[in-house]
Design a protein around this motif. Sequence first.
Motif, PDB file in Angstrom:
ATOM      1  N   THR A 115       0.469   1.894  -7.219  1.00  0.00           N
ATOM      2  CA  THR A 115       0.436   1.599  -5.785  1.00  0.00           C
ATOM      3  C   THR A 115       0.672   0.114  -5.565  1.00  0.00           C
ATOM      4  OG1 THR A 115      -1.114   3.412  -5.382  1.00  0.00           O
ATOM      5  CG2 THR A 115      -0.941   1.733  -3.684  1.00  0.00           C
ATOM      6  N   SER A 145       2.628   6.372 -12.270  1.00  0.00           N
ATOM      7  CA  SER A 145       2.293   6.183 -10.860  1.00  0.00           C
ATOM      8  C   SER A 145       1.580   4.855 -10.670  1.00  0.00           C
ATOM      9  CB  SER A 145       1.406   7.336 -10.371  1.00  0.00           C
ATOM     10  OG  SER A 145       0.995   7.127  -9.039  1.00  0.00           O
ATOM     11  N   GLU A 182       0.825  -1.217   0.000  1.00  0.00           N
ATOM     12  CA  GLU A 182       0.000   0.000   0.000  1.00  0.00           C
ATOM     13  C   GLU A 182       0.864   1.275   0.000  1.00  0.00           C
ATOM     14  OE1 GLU A 182      -3.101  -0.309  -0.606  1.00  0.00           O
ATOM     15  OE2 GLU A 182      -3.018  -2.504  -0.401  1.00  0.00           O
ATOM     16  N   THR A 183       1.870   1.271  -0.865  1.00  0.00           N
ATOM     17  CA  THR A 183       2.783   2.413  -0.976  1.00  0.00           C
ATOM     18  C   THR A 183       2.764   2.931  -2.410  1.00  0.00           C
ATOM     19  OG1 THR A 183       4.216   1.528   0.755  1.00  0.00           O
ATOM     20  CG2 THR A 183       5.174   3.175  -0.704  1.00  0.00           C
ATOM     21  N   THR A 184       2.703   4.233  -2.544  1.00  0.00           N
ATOM     22  CA  THR A 184       2.678   4.866  -3.863  1.00  0.00           C
ATOM     23  C   THR A 184       4.102   5.000  -4.409  1.00  0.00           C
ATOM     24  OG1 THR A 184       0.697   6.121  -3.304  1.00  0.00           O
ATOM     25  CG2 THR A 184       1.983   6.900  -5.174  1.00  0.00           C
TER      26      THR A 184
END
Length: 216
Positions: A94, A92, A40-42
């Motif tokens: 996630t 980008s 759960e990291t961008t």
Amino acid sequence: MHKQLIWLSLLLCTLHSACGLYFHISETERKCFIEEVPDETTVIVNYKVELYDPRSNGFMPSSPGIGMHVEVRDSDDKVILSRVYSSQGRISFTSHTPGEHVICMFSNSTAWFSGAQLRVHLDIQVGEHAIDYANVAQKEKLTELQLRIRQLLDQVEQITKEQNYQRYREERFRHTSESTNSRVLWWSLAQTVVLLCMGFWQMRHLKSFFEAKKLV
């Protein structure tokens, strides 16, 4: 002094996740980069492609037709992103599983270059480093103090994710070590059983041989 060391350790934990570089790529090459990312990291990837100009013996901005095929795989080797982008852009995604994420870039057509070389500028930002706080402050109309608190909260959240990821890695390593030790133990027991069986068979064979020769 002890508190200063603690804050320094926390600061070092948050500085791992940004890198900028450039590399050269030909029409048939594929470049991949591995980034360890908590769940759960961008992750944001900024890139720019330049085309080699033999007349000036340098690199110049590429033409609009040149693009890059970007593919991202997670730690389970599942493709989470795969598409063709233009010669300059911002990607980008996630992460949903912790571990190593592989980011690969390659040309989408060999017709562009005719054997020419490209220079790709790459900047990978992970976690709170990927957040544009100036844009956040403008959108949410935050004061300088509120923005600073927001940054600190994001940093604390990222540190928590990093700690959880390190615990996950430690647990996975422990399971691997236990599995290896178990296999070594069973292999040693199997070797011991084989040696005992061979020794027993040799003794029976020698006894039969001596009895046949009437030496016993």
